[in-house]
Design a protein around this motif. Structure first.
Motif, PDB file in Angstrom:
ATOM      1  N   PHE A 255       0.829  -1.191   0.000  1.00  0.00           N
ATOM      2  CA  PHE A 255       0.000   0.000   0.000  1.00  0.00           C
ATOM      3  C   PHE A 255       0.867   1.246   0.000  1.00  0.00           C
ATOM      4  O   PHE A 255       1.983   1.255   0.527  1.00  0.00           O
ATOM      5  CB  PHE A 255      -0.988   0.012   1.179  1.00  0.00           C
ATOM      6  CG  PHE A 255      -0.360   0.209   2.540  1.00  0.00           C
ATOM      7  CD1 PHE A 255       0.047   1.472   2.980  1.00  0.00           C
ATOM      8  CD2 PHE A 255      -0.216  -0.861   3.396  1.00  0.00           C
ATOM      9  CE1 PHE A 255       0.607   1.652   4.235  1.00  0.00           C
ATOM     10  CE2 PHE A 255       0.334  -0.688   4.658  1.00  0.00           C
ATOM     11  CZ  PHE A 255       0.748   0.571   5.072  1.00  0.00           C
ATOM     12  N   THR A 256       0.347   2.272  -0.638  1.00  0.00           N
ATOM     13  CA  THR A 256       1.010   3.576  -0.667  1.00  0.00           C
ATOM     14  C   THR A 256      -0.041   4.667  -0.484  1.00  0.00           C
ATOM     15  O   THR A 256      -1.224   4.474  -0.806  1.00  0.00           O
ATOM     16  CB  THR A 256       1.747   3.831  -2.014  1.00  0.00           C
ATOM     17  OG1 THR A 256       0.779   3.784  -3.068  1.00  0.00           O
ATOM     18  CG2 THR A 256       2.824   2.816  -2.256  1.00  0.00           C
ATOM     19  N   SER A 257       0.399   5.774   0.024  1.00  0.00           N
ATOM     20  CA  SER A 257      -0.487   6.912   0.187  1.00  0.00           C
ATOM     21  C   SER A 257       0.360   8.172   0.208  1.00  0.00           C
ATOM     22  O   SER A 257       1.442   8.187   0.790  1.00  0.00           O
ATOM     23  CB  SER A 257      -1.286   6.792   1.478  1.00  0.00           C
ATOM     24  OG  SER A 257      -2.088   7.956   1.685  1.00  0.00           O
ATOM     25  N   PHE A 258      -0.158   9.231  -0.435  1.00  0.00           N
ATOM     26  CA  PHE A 258       0.522  10.522  -0.435  1.00  0.00           C
ATOM     27  C   PHE A 258      -0.497  11.593  -0.095  1.00  0.00           C
ATOM     28  O   PHE A 258      -1.656  11.534  -0.518  1.00  0.00           O
ATOM     29  CB  PHE A 258       1.116  10.809  -1.820  1.00  0.00           C
ATOM     30  CG  PHE A 258       2.083   9.751  -2.299  1.00  0.00           C
ATOM     31  CD1 PHE A 258       3.407   9.810  -1.957  1.00  0.00           C
ATOM     32  CD2 PHE A 258       1.622   8.701  -3.088  1.00  0.00           C
ATOM     33  CE1 PHE A 258       4.291   8.818  -2.392  1.00  0.00           C
ATOM     34  CE2 PHE A 258       2.490   7.704  -3.520  1.00  0.00           C
ATOM     35  CZ  PHE A 258       3.832   7.774  -3.175  1.00  0.00           C
ATOM     36  N   SER A 259      -0.084  12.573   0.678  1.00  0.00           N
ATOM     37  CA  SER A 259      -1.000  13.681   0.995  1.00  0.00           C
ATOM     38  C   SER A 259      -0.228  14.989   1.050  1.00  0.00           C
ATOM     39  O   SER A 259       0.959  15.029   1.390  1.00  0.00           O
ATOM     40  CB  SER A 259      -1.719  13.441   2.315  1.00  0.00           C
ATOM     41  OG  SER A 259      -0.823  13.522   3.406  1.00  0.00           O
ATOM     42  N   TRP A 260      -0.937  16.031   0.692  1.00  0.00           N
ATOM     43  CA  TRP A 260      -0.401  17.402   0.661  1.00  0.00           C
ATOM     44  C   TRP A 260      -1.292  18.266   1.522  1.00  0.00           C
ATOM     45  O   TRP A 260      -2.507  18.317   1.333  1.00  0.00           O
ATOM     46  CB  TRP A 260      -0.362  17.901  -0.784  1.00  0.00           C
ATOM     47  CG  TRP A 260       0.057  19.333  -0.929  1.00  0.00           C
ATOM     48  CD1 TRP A 260       1.066  19.967  -0.266  1.00  0.00           C
ATOM     49  CD2 TRP A 260      -0.497  20.310  -1.829  1.00  0.00           C
ATOM     50  NE1 TRP A 260       1.183  21.272  -0.675  1.00  0.00           N
ATOM     51  CE2 TRP A 260       0.226  21.504  -1.627  1.00  0.00           C
ATOM     52  CE3 TRP A 260      -1.540  20.274  -2.758  1.00  0.00           C
ATOM     53  CZ2 TRP A 260      -0.074  22.669  -2.344  1.00  0.00           C
ATOM     54  CZ3 TRP A 260      -1.828  21.416  -3.465  1.00  0.00           C
ATOM     55  CH2 TRP A 260      -1.099  22.596  -3.264  1.00  0.00           C
ATOM     56  N   THR A 261      -0.685  18.923   2.496  1.00  0.00           N
ATOM     57  CA  THR A 261      -1.413  19.803   3.411  1.00  0.00           C
ATOM     58  C   THR A 261      -0.940  21.236   3.131  1.00  0.00           C
ATOM     59  O   THR A 261       0.011  21.703   3.752  1.00  0.00           O
ATOM     60  CB  THR A 261      -1.122  19.411   4.875  1.00  0.00           C
ATOM     61  OG1 THR A 261      -1.320  18.009   5.015  1.00  0.00           O
ATOM     62  CG2 THR A 261      -2.055  20.133   5.828  1.00  0.00           C
ATOM     63  N   PRO A 262      -1.568  21.916   2.207  1.00  0.00           N
ATOM     64  CA  PRO A 262      -1.025  23.188   1.723  1.00  0.00           C
ATOM     65  C   PRO A 262      -1.261  24.370   2.636  1.00  0.00           C
ATOM     66  O   PRO A 262      -0.630  25.423   2.471  1.00  0.00           O
ATOM     67  CB  PRO A 262      -1.731  23.384   0.375  1.00  0.00           C
ATOM     68  CG  PRO A 262      -3.045  22.693   0.557  1.00  0.00           C
ATOM     69  CD  PRO A 262      -2.784  21.524   1.458  1.00  0.00           C
ATOM     70  N   PHE A 263      -2.210  24.302   3.566  1.00  0.00           N
ATOM     71  CA  PHE A 263      -2.611  25.500   4.303  1.00  0.00           C
ATOM     72  C   PHE A 263      -1.993  25.522   5.693  1.00  0.00           C
ATOM     73  O   PHE A 263      -1.721  24.491   6.270  1.00  0.00           O
ATOM     74  CB  PHE A 263      -4.143  25.547   4.421  1.00  0.00           C
ATOM     75  CG  PHE A 263      -4.830  25.435   3.094  1.00  0.00           C
ATOM     76  CD1 PHE A 263      -4.763  26.476   2.171  1.00  0.00           C
ATOM     77  CD2 PHE A 263      -5.529  24.294   2.756  1.00  0.00           C
ATOM     78  CE1 PHE A 263      -5.386  26.373   0.950  1.00  0.00           C
ATOM     79  CE2 PHE A 263      -6.175  24.192   1.525  1.00  0.00           C
ATOM     80  CZ  PHE A 263      -6.100  25.222   0.621  1.00  0.00           C
TER      81      PHE A 263
END
Length: 322
Positions: free
Chosen positions: A314-322
């Motif tokens: 499994f893989t997961s990517f996330s971007w928290t821009p704020f």
């Protein structure tokens, strides 16, 4: 057309131009000073609130370090001089070098989830855009410290639009209590999960979650039950047809852990245990892996093991821009 100007007229024009230019510079200077003042005020409020606590400071050169805030003073130019205690001794930094100050546990902006498992912590101001397994895109939005909504849909190139997978999860954090003698808190949440596997297979669950959070770790236990009338489902992916059972009224449990390695701030171990029906131990699965991330980005890598046995990466990517 030529315009003839005498010496007095030329001097007057130059004087007016100089006045306009000077006023322009004064306006720019005013905005710069105002911005610095507001930024220093924001830093000062955080210092007062977090004095004598362990915090993480991010500098404008990219350095990130942990320390204890000891004391501060305001210089003549409104710059704040801060004395901090680090592991190698006391040092001084200035507010114009600081991008952010945060509580130690707030450095982990992904504590609202483990991998698949939602914790009891709210998304709050950590709204994000993410991707599971490269083919499933989702986003999460927080509304104050209580309501959190996550939604996503798969985009598998070889699968028809009506056979894609959609998920929406909504939870409310009904209780949160900070520890008095150490960093961290306890949270309780209730939530609802709706999954659409192809257009014909609709699965709904309600759940509750209890989360204990410390400076390094997030521990979550969750209990859930299935709603609806269907006990058997058939899932079609292109020309492949797979069936599985998920009985109506089943009670399941899930456990999750996210813990940071002591030697780094940016690498975590993440693990989950799932059982969809506590009367059937064979309906269980384990996920174990690593999360590499900071306050803006995270990447998860690991393996999921099911009782069949089946092994899936499994893989997961996330971007928290704020």
């Amino acid at each position: 057309m030529l315009i003839n100007l005498n010496t007095k007229q030329i001097k007057l024009l130059l004087t007016l131009n100089n006045i306009k230019l000077r006023n322009f510079y004064l306006i720019i200077l005013f905005f710069v000073i105002s911005n610095n003042f507001l930024f220093s005020k924001d830093i000062l409020e955080k210092i007062v609130k977090l004095k004598f606590q362990e915090v993480i400071i991010r500098l404008d050169n990219g350095d990130v370090f942990s320390c204890e805030l000891l004391d501060y003073s305001v210089e003549n130019d409104s710059t704040i001089k801060i004395e901090v205690q680090t592991k190698i001794g006391k040092t001084t930094i200035f507010s114009n070098e600081i991008l952010d100050i945060m509580q130690y546990q707030d450095y982990n902006r992904h504590s609202h989830r483990i991998f698949l498992l939602p914790t009891a912590e709210p998304i709050a101001n950590n709204s994000f855009i993410g991707n599971w397994e490269l083919l499933f895109f989702y986003l999460g939005v927080g509304f104050n410290d209580y309501i959190s909504i996550t939604a996503g849909r798969s985009f598998i190139p070889t699968v028809r639009y009506e056979d894609q997978i959609s998920v929406i999860n909504a939870k409310t954090t009904v209780f949160s209590q900070k520890w008095e003698d150490m960093p961290g808190n306890m949270s309780v949440a209730i939530g609802y999960n709706y999954t659409l596997i192809n257009e014909k297979n609709k699965i709904s669950n309600i759940y509750s979650a209890l989360t204990f959070r410390t400076a390094k770790s997030v521990l979550t236990a969750s209990v859930f039950t299935k709603l609806g009338n269907d006990d058997f489902y058939e899932v079609r992916l292109e020309n492949n047809l797979t069936s599985f059972a998920y009985e109506n009224g089943s009670f399941g449990i899930a456990l999750g852990v996210d813990t940071r390695f002591s030697t780094t701030k940016d690498i975590h171990f993440i693990g989950e245990f799932w059982n969809s029906n506590i009367t059937k131990p064979s309906n269980s699965g384990v996920l174990a892996g690593f999360r590499i991330g900071n306050t803006n980005l995270s990447a998860d890598f690991g393996i999921a093991i099911f009782s069949s046995p089946v092994f899936l990466p499994f893989t997961s990517f996330s971007w928290t821009p704020f």
